[in-house]
Design a protein around this motif. Structure first.
Motif, PDB file in Angstrom:
ATOM      1  N   LYS A 169       4.586  -4.311  10.893  1.00  0.00           N
ATOM      2  CA  LYS A 169       4.896  -4.490   9.400  1.00  0.00           C
ATOM      3  C   LYS A 169       5.610  -3.333   8.779  1.00  0.00           C
ATOM      4  N   PRO A 170       6.260  -3.470   7.728  1.00  0.00           N
ATOM      5  CA  PRO A 170       7.138  -2.306   7.400  1.00  0.00           C
ATOM      6  C   PRO A 170       6.116  -1.185   6.954  1.00  0.00           C
ATOM      7  N   LEU A 171       6.678   0.062   7.096  1.00  0.00           N
ATOM      8  CA  LEU A 171       6.051   1.427   6.746  1.00  0.00           C
ATOM      9  C   LEU A 171       7.251   2.142   6.237  1.00  0.00           C
ATOM     10  N   GLU A 172       7.612   2.266   5.026  1.00  0.00           N
ATOM     11  CA  GLU A 172       8.771   3.252   4.462  1.00  0.00           C
ATOM     12  C   GLU A 172       8.248   4.635   4.439  1.00  0.00           C
ATOM     13  N   LYS A 173       9.058   5.447   4.804  1.00  0.00           N
ATOM     14  CA  LYS A 173       8.610   7.187   4.576  1.00  0.00           C
ATOM     15  C   LYS A 173       9.519   7.489   3.396  1.00  0.00           C
ATOM     16  N   LEU A 174       9.053   8.330   2.641  1.00  0.00           N
ATOM     17  CA  LEU A 174       9.490   8.913   1.540  1.00  0.00           C
ATOM     18  C   LEU A 174       9.271  10.165   1.199  1.00  0.00           C
ATOM     19  N   THR A 175       9.843  11.168   0.677  1.00  0.00           N
ATOM     20  CA  THR A 175       9.371  12.301   0.184  1.00  0.00           C
ATOM     21  C   THR A 175       9.374  12.515  -1.464  1.00  0.00           C
ATOM     22  N   ALA A 176       8.657  13.531  -1.866  1.00  0.00           N
ATOM     23  CA  ALA A 176       8.397  13.940  -3.382  1.00  0.00           C
ATOM     24  C   ALA A 176      10.088  13.863  -3.916  1.00  0.00           C
ATOM     25  N   ALA A 177      10.899  14.560  -3.182  1.00  0.00           N
ATOM     26  CA  ALA A 177      12.094  14.874  -3.633  1.00  0.00           C
ATOM     27  C   ALA A 177      12.951  13.552  -3.642  1.00  0.00           C
ATOM     28  N   ASP A 178      12.818  12.439  -2.668  1.00  0.00           N
ATOM     29  CA  ASP A 178      13.427  11.216  -2.878  1.00  0.00           C
ATOM     30  C   ASP A 178      13.128  10.616  -4.236  1.00  0.00           C
ATOM     31  N   LEU A 179      11.773  10.859  -4.716  1.00  0.00           N
ATOM     32  CA  LEU A 179      11.464  10.173  -5.610  1.00  0.00           C
ATOM     33  C   LEU A 179      11.859  11.002  -7.244  1.00  0.00           C
ATOM     34  N   GLU A 191      -2.134  17.216  -6.975  1.00  0.00           N
ATOM     35  CA  GLU A 191      -3.076  17.109  -8.206  1.00  0.00           C
ATOM     36  C   GLU A 191      -2.770  15.763  -8.737  1.00  0.00           C
ATOM     37  N   PRO A 192      -3.828  15.183  -9.520  1.00  0.00           N
ATOM     38  CA  PRO A 192      -4.009  13.908  -9.842  1.00  0.00           C
ATOM     39  C   PRO A 192      -2.389  13.368 -10.654  1.00  0.00           C
ATOM     40  N   LEU A 193      -2.080  14.518 -11.640  1.00  0.00           N
ATOM     41  CA  LEU A 193      -0.891  14.133 -12.404  1.00  0.00           C
ATOM     42  C   LEU A 193       0.265  13.971 -11.761  1.00  0.00           C
ATOM     43  N   VAL A 194       0.284  14.724 -10.574  1.00  0.00           N
ATOM     44  CA  VAL A 194       1.665  14.566  -9.615  1.00  0.00           C
ATOM     45  C   VAL A 194       1.343  13.244  -9.073  1.00  0.00           C
ATOM     46  N   VAL A 195       0.420  12.963  -8.533  1.00  0.00           N
ATOM     47  CA  VAL A 195      -0.015  11.659  -7.677  1.00  0.00           C
ATOM     48  C   VAL A 195       0.428  10.401  -8.593  1.00  0.00           C
ATOM     49  N   ALA A 196       0.034  10.598  -9.849  1.00  0.00           N
ATOM     50  CA  ALA A 196       0.414   9.509 -10.956  1.00  0.00           C
ATOM     51  C   ALA A 196       1.899   9.402 -11.041  1.00  0.00           C
ATOM     52  N   LYS A 197       2.385  10.548 -11.222  1.00  0.00           N
ATOM     53  CA  LYS A 197       3.967  10.462 -11.249  1.00  0.00           C
ATOM     54  C   LYS A 197       4.714   9.876 -10.113  1.00  0.00           C
ATOM     55  N   ALA A 245       0.632  -1.281  -0.122  1.00  0.00           N
ATOM     56  CA  ALA A 245       0.062   0.014   0.157  1.00  0.00           C
ATOM     57  C   ALA A 245       0.947   1.291   0.156  1.00  0.00           C
ATOM     58  N   VAL A 246       0.538   2.341  -0.593  1.00  0.00           N
ATOM     59  CA  VAL A 246       1.182   3.640  -0.617  1.00  0.00           C
ATOM     60  C   VAL A 246       0.063   4.788  -0.647  1.00  0.00           C
ATOM     61  N   SER A 247       0.636   5.698   0.098  1.00  0.00           N
ATOM     62  CA  SER A 247      -0.304   6.634   0.459  1.00  0.00           C
ATOM     63  C   SER A 247       0.492   8.162   0.475  1.00  0.00           C
ATOM     64  N   ILE A 267       4.526   8.503   1.182  1.00  0.00           N
ATOM     65  CA  ILE A 267       5.362   9.583   0.615  1.00  0.00           C
ATOM     66  C   ILE A 267       4.670  11.004   1.200  1.00  0.00           C
ATOM     67  N   ASP A 268       5.438  11.745   2.105  1.00  0.00           N
ATOM     68  CA  ASP A 268       5.156  12.803   3.007  1.00  0.00           C
ATOM     69  C   ASP A 268       5.265  13.963   2.277  1.00  0.00           C
ATOM     70  N   VAL A 269       4.221  14.557   1.883  1.00  0.00           N
ATOM     71  CA  VAL A 269       4.012  16.055   1.242  1.00  0.00           C
ATOM     72  C   VAL A 269       3.750  16.914   2.071  1.00  0.00           C
ATOM     73  N   GLY A 270       3.604  16.726   3.532  1.00  0.00           N
ATOM     74  CA  GLY A 270       3.033  17.857   4.166  1.00  0.00           C
ATOM     75  C   GLY A 270       1.625  18.181   4.006  1.00  0.00           C
ATOM     76  N   ASP A 271       1.295  19.352   3.961  1.00  0.00           N
ATOM     77  CA  ASP A 271      -0.116  19.999   3.834  1.00  0.00           C
ATOM     78  C   ASP A 271      -0.289  20.426   2.366  1.00  0.00           C
ATOM     79  N   ALA A 272       0.596  20.050   1.544  1.00  0.00           N
ATOM     80  CA  ALA A 272       0.379  20.226  -0.007  1.00  0.00           C
ATOM     81  C   ALA A 272      -0.622  19.516  -0.555  1.00  0.00           C
ATOM     82  N   GLU A 273      -1.406  20.631  -1.285  1.00  0.00           N
ATOM     83  CA  GLU A 273      -2.455  19.800  -2.279  1.00  0.00           C
ATOM     84  C   GLU A 273      -1.888  19.351  -3.402  1.00  0.00           C
TER      85      GLU A 273
END
Length: 255
Positions: free
Chosen positions: A204-214, A100-106, A66-68, A92-98
């Motif tokens: 169970k494993p819960l990995e934490k990343l940021t958008a910058a990491d990806l 959009e679907p295209l960024v989510v898809a990326k 699962a990914v959120s 994927i921790d993006v803080g309080d940023a909104e």
């Protein structure tokens, strides 16, 4: 020879469906302070379907991940998913940023590559923005076939058959893996996460990343100018007979 299924399930943290959203004072969105959040209902259905596929196809599923994408607090919907049978998760921790679907898809495309997933099951839409775009955009980015609005899913080796709701009835299609499926409300009824399973989920494993990491930039293309409550509906009136109903409809220029 059939491939082992590596299922990815994106889940979103949204204001609980039972709560009536309120517009914030600045009229830039809904009030999020002091309200209950939970897993998006369509995402919950996606989690349930992934677990059911494993239960119905013994030994065919290698993993369910699962990914959120959201704030740190989105860990709670991942823990709920883990308690329902998901094996591992990524926030994927993006803080309080909104986002959009295209960024989510990326962002999801990056997770697909990391997890080497070959089946993605996600809700057809989130109940906060109702975009109904992420699954389709992700399919476009990956170049994968897609089956949207699924009401039934059957896996047989490398072939997945999906019954999907369309205007006026149902359509049954099939495709080989890899595949993206978006879930409709009638696909299943999600199970409850029991307390013992919630306790087990903590291990169970819960990995934490940021958008910058990806290496994905959060860039929004839409600007919200103002959010308003819908206009109040006027009270209805009772009519004595059909003739009076027709007369009133004609007066309102509805006929």
């Amino acid at each position: 020879m059939s491939s082992k299924l590596k299922i990815l399930v994106p889940v979103k943290r949204v204001i609980d469906y039972a709560i009536k959203p309120r517009i914030n004072k600045t009229q830039t969105g809904v009030q999020k302070t002091g309200v209950k959040f939970s897993i998006n209902p369509f995402c919950d259905i996606a989690v349930e379907e992934a677990v059911r596929i494993r239960e119905a196809n013994k030994g065919a599923v290698e993993s369910i991940h699962a990914v959120s994408i959201g704030p740190t607090k989105a860990q709670d919907v991942l823990r709920t998913s883990l308690a329902k049978g998901v094996d591992s998760s990524t926030l994927i921790d993006v803080g309080d940023a909104e986002v959009e679907p295209l960024v989510v898809a990326k962002l999801l495309r990056k997770i697909v590559e990391r997890q080497q997933s070959n089946l993605i099951i996600l809700g057809k839409q989130a109940i906060d923005d109702d975009s109904n775009q992420t699954g389709q955009m992700l399919a476009g980015l990956l170049g994968w076939p897609q089956a949207t609005n699924a009401s039934k899913v059957v896996v047989q080796g490398d072939v997945v058959t999906v019954t999907r709701e369309v205007d006026g009835g149902a359509e049954t299609i099939s495709a080989q893996l890899p595949l993206i499926i978006t879930t409709d409300l009638r696909l299943n009824e999600p199970r409850y996460a029991t307390l013992p399973n919630m306790m087990k989920a903590k291990k169970k494993p819960l990995e934490k990343l940021t958008a910058a990491d990806l290496e994905v930039e959060i860039q929004n293309r839409l600007e919200i100018l103002k959010v308003e409550e819908p206009a109040a509906r006027s009270a209805g009136v009772k009519v004595a007979n059909v003739d009076e109903l027709i007369a009133k409809l004609q007066a309102a220029k509805a006929l």
